[in-house]
Design a protein around this motif. Structure first.
Motif, short mmCIF file in Angstrom:
data_model
loop_
_atom_site.label_atom_id
_atom_site.label_comp_id
_atom_site.label_asym_id
_atom_site.label_seq_id
_atom_site.Cartn_x
_atom_site.Cartn_y
_atom_site.Cartn_z
N VAL A 1 5.00 65.52 23.02
CA VAL A 1 3.80 64.85 23.55
C VAL A 1 3.70 64.95 25.07
CG1 VAL A 1 2.61 62.63 23.72
CG2 VAL A 1 3.53 63.36 21.54
N PRO A 2 4.77 64.70 25.84
CA PRO A 2 4.62 64.89 27.30
C PRO A 2 4.33 66.34 27.70
CG PRO A 2 6.51 63.52 26.84
CD PRO A 2 6.05 64.06 25.53
N VAL A 3 4.94 67.29 27.01
CA VAL A 3 4.66 68.69 27.31
C VAL A 3 3.21 69.01 26.98
CG1 VAL A 3 5.20 71.07 26.65
CG2 VAL A 3 7.03 69.44 27.10
N LEU A 4 2.72 68.50 25.86
CA LEU A 4 1.33 68.68 25.49
C LEU A 4 0.41 68.08 26.55
CD1 LEU A 4 -0.01 69.95 22.96
CD2 LEU A 4 -0.23 67.64 22.08
N PHE A 5 0.77 66.91 27.07
CA PHE A 5 -0.02 66.27 28.12
C PHE A 5 -0.05 67.12 29.39
CE2 PHE A 5 -0.17 63.50 31.88
CZ PHE A 5 -1.45 63.01 31.73
N LEU A 6 1.09 67.67 29.78
CA LEU A 6 1.13 68.49 30.98
C LEU A 6 0.29 69.75 30.83
CD1 LEU A 6 4.88 68.11 31.97
CD2 LEU A 6 2.90 67.06 33.07
N ILE A 7 0.31 70.35 29.65
CA ILE A 7 -0.53 71.51 29.39
C ILE A 7 -2.01 71.12 29.46
CG2 ILE A 7 -1.20 73.20 27.64
CD1 ILE A 7 1.77 73.15 26.74
N ALA A 8 -2.34 69.94 28.91
CA ALA A 8 -3.73 69.46 28.95
C ALA A 8 -4.17 69.20 30.39
CB ALA A 8 -3.87 68.20 28.10
N VAL B 1 -5.09 72.58 31.80
CA VAL B 1 -6.32 73.11 31.22
C VAL B 1 -7.53 72.34 31.73
CG1 VAL B 1 -7.58 73.37 29.05
CG2 VAL B 1 -5.19 74.04 29.18
N VAL B 2 -7.45 71.01 31.72
CA VAL B 2 -8.58 70.18 32.12
C VAL B 2 -8.77 70.18 33.63
CG1 VAL B 2 -9.39 67.78 32.13
CG2 VAL B 2 -8.42 68.73 30.09
N GLY B 3 -7.69 70.32 34.37
CA GLY B 3 -7.77 70.32 35.82
C GLY B 3 -8.61 71.45 36.38
N GLN B 4 -8.82 72.48 35.61
CA GLN B 4 -9.65 73.59 36.05
C GLN B 4 -11.14 73.25 36.01
OE1 GLN B 4 -8.53 76.89 33.60
NE2 GLN B 4 -6.41 76.86 34.29
N HIS B 5 -11.49 72.15 35.32
CA HIS B 5 -12.90 71.80 35.15
C HIS B 5 -13.31 70.55 35.92
CE1 HIS B 5 -13.09 74.82 32.02
NE2 HIS B 5 -12.02 74.28 31.46
N HIS B 6 -12.35 69.82 36.49
CA HIS B 6 -12.65 68.59 37.22
C HIS B 6 -12.15 68.68 38.65
CE1 HIS B 6 -13.99 66.47 33.62
NE2 HIS B 6 -12.93 66.94 32.99
N ASP B 7 -12.76 67.89 39.52
CA ASP B 7 -12.37 67.96 40.92
C ASP B 7 -11.72 66.68 41.45
OD1 ASP B 7 -14.58 66.42 40.81
OD2 ASP B 7 -15.72 67.49 42.34
N ASN B 8 -11.56 65.66 40.61
CA ASN B 8 -10.83 64.47 41.06
C ASN B 8 -9.80 64.07 40.00
OD1 ASN B 8 -12.37 63.26 39.11
ND2 ASN B 8 -13.59 62.04 40.52
N LEU B 9 -8.83 63.27 40.44
CA LEU B 9 -7.70 62.93 39.59
C LEU B 9 -8.10 62.04 38.41
CD1 LEU B 9 -4.63 63.08 39.15
CD2 LEU B 9 -4.43 61.05 40.57
N GLN B 10 -8.97 61.09 38.66
CA GLN B 10 -9.34 60.14 37.61
C GLN B 10 -9.99 60.84 36.42
OE1 GLN B 10 -11.94 57.06 38.93
NE2 GLN B 10 -11.72 55.85 37.07
N ASP B 11 -10.95 61.71 36.69
CA ASP B 11 -11.60 62.45 35.60
C ASP B 11 -10.63 63.40 34.91
OD1 ASP B 11 -13.98 61.18 36.11
OD2 ASP B 11 -14.79 62.82 37.32
N THR B 12 -9.76 64.01 35.69
CA THR B 12 -8.79 64.94 35.12
C THR B 12 -7.84 64.22 34.16
OG1 THR B 12 -8.88 66.33 37.08
CG2 THR B 12 -6.97 66.59 35.66
N LEU B 13 -7.28 63.09 34.59
CA LEU B 13 -6.34 62.38 33.73
C LEU B 13 -7.02 61.79 32.50
CD1 LEU B 13 -4.00 60.61 36.29
CD2 LEU B 13 -3.60 62.68 34.97
#
Length: 63
Positions: free
Chosen positions: A11-18, A21-33
């Motif tokens: 699960v933590p590895v899956l979260f880090l991969i997510a 992946v998601v960080g490429q589409h968002h520009d701030n930390l709150q939306d990314t997390l």
């Protein structure tokens, strides 16, 4: 105990991969997390469904 350890690592590895992946589409930390947590849950559910299907097929085949 072995399954619990695997889930605790998966699960933590899956979260880090997510996050990557998601960080490429968002520009701030709150939306990314927020999106990374949602995607992690979605991927974990898909993983559980796929494992259940594999176990069902193994039972049907007779392994």
């Amino acid at each position: 105990m072995n399954l619990l350890f695997r889930i605790a690592v998966y699960v933590p590895v899956l979260f880090l991969i997510a996050v990557v992946v998601v960080g490429q589409h968002h520009d701030n930390l709150q939306d990314t997390l927020r999106s990374a947590v949602a995607r992690t849950v979605r991927w974990a559910v898909w993983t559980a469904v796929l494992v259940a299907c594999m176990l069902a097929l193994a039972l049907v085949i007779g392994w």
